[in-house]
Design a protein around this motif. Structure first.
Motif, PDB file in Angstrom:
ATOM      1  N   GLU A   1     -15.262  11.647   0.670  1.00 34.72           N
ATOM      2  CA  GLU A   1     -14.899  13.048   0.451  1.00 34.72           C
ATOM      3  C   GLU A   1     -15.065  13.905   1.707  1.00 34.72           C
ATOM      4  OE1 GLU A   1     -15.553  16.606  -2.845  1.00 34.72           O
ATOM      5  OE2 GLU A   1     -16.930  14.884  -2.804  1.00 34.72           O
ATOM      6  N   ASP A   2     -16.213  13.841   2.362  1.00 30.30           N
ATOM      7  CA  ASP A   2     -16.459  14.662   3.548  1.00 30.30           C
ATOM      8  C   ASP A   2     -15.529  14.268   4.698  1.00 30.30           C
ATOM      9  OD1 ASP A   2     -18.443  16.013   2.226  1.00 30.30           O
ATOM     10  OD2 ASP A   2     -20.076  14.771   3.028  1.00 30.30           O
ATOM     11  N   THR A   3     -15.315  12.965   4.868  1.00 31.97           N
ATOM     12  CA  THR A   3     -14.442  12.497   5.948  1.00 31.97           C
ATOM     13  C   THR A   3     -13.013  12.990   5.757  1.00 31.97           C
ATOM     14  OG1 THR A   3     -15.789  10.492   6.173  1.00 31.97           O
ATOM     15  CG2 THR A   3     -13.588  10.464   7.167  1.00 31.97           C
ATOM     16  N   ILE A   4     -12.525  12.899   4.525  1.00 35.98           N
ATOM     17  CA  ILE A   4     -11.161  13.344   4.228  1.00 35.98           C
ATOM     18  C   ILE A   4     -11.037  14.854   4.393  1.00 35.98           C
ATOM     19  CG2 ILE A   4      -9.420  13.560   2.414  1.00 35.98           C
ATOM     20  CD1 ILE A   4      -9.631  10.772   3.620  1.00 35.98           C
ATOM     21  N   ARG A   5     -12.043  15.602   3.972  1.00 33.47           N
ATOM     22  CA  ARG A   5     -12.006  17.059   4.104  1.00 33.47           C
ATOM     23  C   ARG A   5     -11.930  17.456   5.574  1.00 33.47           C
ATOM     24  NH1 ARG A   5     -16.678  18.285   2.385  1.00 33.47           N
ATOM     25  NH2 ARG A   5     -16.198  18.335   0.149  1.00 33.47           N
TER      26      ARG A   5
ATOM     27  N   LYS B   1      -8.417  16.648   6.923  1.00 24.55           N
ATOM     28  CA  LYS B   1      -7.433  17.633   6.480  1.00 24.55           C
ATOM     29  C   LYS B   1      -7.549  18.911   7.290  1.00 24.55           C
ATOM     30  CE  LYS B   1      -6.622  18.340   2.166  1.00 24.55           C
ATOM     31  NZ  LYS B   1      -6.792  18.629   0.720  1.00 24.55           N
ATOM     32  N   ARG B   2      -8.791  19.335   7.560  1.00 24.22           N
ATOM     33  CA  ARG B   2      -9.010  20.556   8.339  1.00 24.22           C
ATOM     34  C   ARG B   2      -8.455  20.397   9.756  1.00 24.22           C
ATOM     35  NH1 ARG B   2     -14.121  20.759   7.782  1.00 24.22           N
ATOM     36  NH2 ARG B   2     -14.080  21.831   5.789  1.00 24.22           N
ATOM     37  N   LYS B   3      -8.617  19.207  10.332  1.00 26.26           N
ATOM     38  CA  LYS B   3      -8.103  18.941  11.675  1.00 26.26           C
ATOM     39  C   LYS B   3      -6.576  19.032  11.694  1.00 26.26           C
ATOM     40  CE  LYS B   3      -7.688  15.239  15.099  1.00 26.26           C
ATOM     41  NZ  LYS B   3      -8.011  13.824  15.414  1.00 26.26           N
ATOM     42  N   LEU B   4      -5.929  18.482  10.677  1.00 25.89           N
ATOM     43  CA  LEU B   4      -4.474  18.455  10.636  1.00 25.89           C
ATOM     44  C   LEU B   4      -3.864  19.832  10.388  1.00 25.89           C
ATOM     45  CD1 LEU B   4      -3.643  15.150   8.724  1.00 25.89           C
ATOM     46  CD2 LEU B   4      -3.538  15.615  11.168  1.00 25.89           C
TER      47      LEU B   4
ATOM     48  N   TYR C   1       0.853  -1.197   0.000  1.00 30.60           N
ATOM     49  CA  TYR C   1       0.000   0.000   0.000  1.00 30.60           C
ATOM     50  C   TYR C   1       0.890   1.249   0.000  1.00 30.60           C
ATOM     51  CZ  TYR C   1       1.076   0.685   4.957  1.00 30.60           C
ATOM     52  OH  TYR C   1       1.725   0.902   6.142  1.00 30.60           O
ATOM     53  N   MET C   2       0.277   2.388  -0.249  1.00 31.18           N
ATOM     54  CA  MET C   2       0.976   3.675  -0.213  1.00 31.18           C
ATOM     55  C   MET C   2       0.129   4.678   0.549  1.00 31.18           C
ATOM     56  SD  MET C   2       2.276   3.866  -4.133  1.00 31.18           S
ATOM     57  CE  MET C   2       2.920   2.395  -4.905  1.00 31.18           C
ATOM     58  N   VAL C   3       0.786   5.639   1.180  1.00 27.21           N
ATOM     59  CA  VAL C   3       0.104   6.659   1.966  1.00 27.21           C
ATOM     60  C   VAL C   3       0.415   8.029   1.384  1.00 27.21           C
ATOM     61  CG1 VAL C   3      -0.160   7.710   4.242  1.00 27.21           C
ATOM     62  CG2 VAL C   3       0.250   5.251   4.048  1.00 27.21           C
ATOM     63  N   LEU C   4      -0.642   8.801   1.160  1.00 21.52           N
ATOM     64  CA  LEU C   4      -0.469  10.169   0.672  1.00 21.52           C
ATOM     65  C   LEU C   4      -0.609  11.154   1.819  1.00 21.52           C
ATOM     66  CD1 LEU C   4      -2.628  10.159  -2.602  1.00 21.52           C
ATOM     67  CD2 LEU C   4      -0.162   9.899  -2.399  1.00 21.52           C
ATOM     68  N   ALA C   5       0.224  12.191   1.821  1.00 19.34           N
ATOM     69  CA  ALA C   5       0.051  13.267   2.794  1.00 19.34           C
ATOM     70  C   ALA C   5      -1.262  13.979   2.500  1.00 19.34           C
ATOM     71  CB  ALA C   5       1.214  14.255   2.688  1.00 19.34           C
ATOM     72  N   PRO C   6      -1.943  14.498   3.516  1.00 20.65           N
ATOM     73  CA  PRO C   6      -3.230  15.177   3.299  1.00 20.65           C
ATOM     74  C   PRO C   6      -3.129  16.323   2.300  1.00 20.65           C
ATOM     75  CG  PRO C   6      -2.872  14.812   5.633  1.00 20.65           C
ATOM     76  CD  PRO C   6      -1.588  14.446   4.949  1.00 20.65           C
TER      77      PRO C   6
ATOM     78  N   LEU D   1      -8.708  12.061  -5.873  1.00 19.08           N
ATOM     79  CA  LEU D   1      -9.014  10.649  -5.653  1.00 19.08           C
ATOM     80  C   LEU D   1     -10.323  10.450  -4.888  1.00 19.08           C
ATOM     81  CD1 LEU D   1      -5.458   9.272  -4.759  1.00 19.08           C
ATOM     82  CD2 LEU D   1      -6.716   8.930  -6.888  1.00 19.08           C
ATOM     83  N   VAL D   2     -10.655  11.381  -3.999  1.00 19.56           N
ATOM     84  CA  VAL D   2     -11.863  11.194  -3.166  1.00 19.56           C
ATOM     85  C   VAL D   2     -13.061  11.995  -3.667  1.00 19.56           C
ATOM     86  CG1 VAL D   2     -10.456  10.726  -1.129  1.00 19.56           C
ATOM     87  CG2 VAL D   2     -11.248  13.063  -1.566  1.00 19.56           C
ATOM     88  N   LYS D   3     -12.870  12.780  -4.713  1.00 22.75           N
ATOM     89  CA  LYS D   3     -13.961  13.636  -5.212  1.00 22.75           C
ATOM     90  C   LYS D   3     -15.186  12.795  -5.595  1.00 22.75           C
ATOM     91  CE  LYS D   3     -14.976  17.211  -8.640  1.00 22.75           C
ATOM     92  NZ  LYS D   3     -15.572  18.118  -7.630  1.00 22.75           N
ATOM     93  N   ASP D   4     -16.362  13.231  -5.087  1.00 22.69           N
ATOM     94  CA  ASP D   4     -17.650  12.577  -5.356  1.00 22.69           C
ATOM     95  C   ASP D   4     -17.716  11.144  -4.835  1.00 22.69           C
ATOM     96  OD1 ASP D   4     -18.528  14.885  -6.663  1.00 22.69           O
ATOM     97  OD2 ASP D   4     -17.712  14.212  -8.585  1.00 22.69           O
ATOM     98  N   SER D   5     -16.851  10.822  -3.888  1.00 15.67           N
ATOM     99  CA  SER D   5     -16.898   9.476  -3.300  1.00 15.67           C
ATOM    100  C   SER D   5     -17.469   9.564  -1.889  1.00 15.67           C
ATOM    101  CB  SER D   5     -15.493   8.861  -3.249  1.00 15.67           C
ATOM    102  OG  SER D   5     -14.722   9.479  -2.226  1.00 15.67           O
ATOM    103  N   GLN D   6     -17.696   8.408  -1.286  1.00 23.20           N
ATOM    104  CA  GLN D   6     -18.245   8.370   0.068  1.00 23.20           C
ATOM    105  C   GLN D   6     -17.236   8.866   1.115  1.00 23.20           C
ATOM    106  OE1 GLN D   6     -18.677   4.319   1.623  1.00 23.20           O
ATOM    107  NE2 GLN D   6     -17.470   3.543  -0.113  1.00 23.20           N
TER     108      GLN D   6
END
Length: 298
Positions: free
Chosen positions: A275-279, A282-285, A255-260, A268-273
């Motif tokens: 998207e909101d969680t990742i956003r 990112k705001r928290k970080l 696997y690979m990990v991307l920085a926020p 990659l997460v646009k229009d996916s389930q």
């Protein structure tokens, strides 16, 4: 007998000044350059300054006694955020605040009796000085050593300015105590990696430096040798570029990990389930320091 410091010190400081005792001059003597860091003129001299500059002064005087032609200058690191933020805090124009502080600090240093050649005094906020830094920047730009890129930086929403890591204390701005977050800005950078090899090679020329300090410097330069590998992303036209010092282990990748902040994350997460969680993640970080983000305890 008592030591009448106000009378005796005044006499000898005048004597040194009248005779130009601390001026560097044209001579066949061996040259010695003694330089301490220039202070920020955002306030007044304090005991930390006295400790630093008195140690340097001892070295300068010792070298003069050894017969060296010593150049021992003083200047002011007066072009940047410390002076500007102090001016904002006190409600005074930076030019007025800075020059008044320089005058006061100069008199304080003279009172201590430090052996500076005041004919060599400079201030980095002076056009006579920063015209050279501007010229250096143009030269670096023309040689491909200055470039622009978008990058996440420490941002104080109250001061509306970028902060160095040292200016962020417990997640807050050291001046106004506002919560500091991350903000992506298009900024200028210097290509210091161009000099990595030269810096590492010249480390061996630092005679007398503790090995611990040289090791820290080498780690800070952080040169690694390896390969860049492009991985295709399923169902996307993009590729993920990865640097590795062990390309022989490529077939063990699971696997690979991307920085926020990676530009591919939003795509990659646009229009996916997710998207909101990742956003939200990112705001928290944005309000967590780089050290805490990489800590195993976070």
């Amino acid at each position: 007998m008592t030591y009448n410091f106000s009378k005796i010190e005044k006499k000898w400081k005048k004597n040194w000044e009248d005779k130009g005792a601390f001026e560097s001059f044209k001579t066949d003597k061996k040259k010695y350059y003694q330089l301490e860091m220039f202070p920020y003129p955002s306030g007044r001299i304090h005991m930390g300054h006295v400790r630093n500059y008195s140690i340097g002064d001892v070295v300068a005087r010792f070298k003069r006694m050894e017969g060296y032609n010593v150049l021992h200058p003083m200047g002011w690191d007066s072009f940047g955020l410390p002076a500007e933020n102090a001016a904002i805090k006190h409600g005074i124009h930076p030019n007025k605040w800075t020059l008044e502080n320089i005058a006061d600090m100069r008199e304080q240093l003279k009172e201590i009796g430090l052996s500076y050649d005041w004919n060599r005094e400079i201030a980095t906020c002076s056009p006579d000085y920063y015209k050279w830094t501007q010229e250096f920047f143009i030269e670096m730009y023309n040689r491909g050593l200055a470039y622009k890129k978008n990058y996440a930086v420490n941002w104080c929403p109250s001061c509306e300015t970028v902060l160095a890591n040292e200016q962020v204390v417990n997640g807050n701005c050291e001046r106004c105590d506002s919560e500091v977050g991350k903000k992506e800005l298009d900024q200028w950078y210097f290509k210091i990696t161009e000099y990595a090899d030269r810096l590492l090679e010249d480390m061996d020329k630092l005679d007398g430096w503790p090995e611990k300090v040289k090791s820290m410097q080498k780690n800070w330069i952080g040169k690694s040798e390896g390969a860049e590998i492009n991985f295709k992303i399923k169902d996307f036209d993009n590729e993920l570029n990865v640097f590795t010092t062990r390309p022989d282990t490529i077939y063990g990748v699971t696997y690979m990990v991307l920085a926020p902040e990676h530009p591919l994350v939003n795509k990659l997460v646009k229009d996916s389930q997710y998207e909101d969680t990742i956003r939200d993640f990112k705001r928290k970080l944005e309000h967590i320091s780089d050290i805490d983000r990489t800590s195993l305890d976070t």
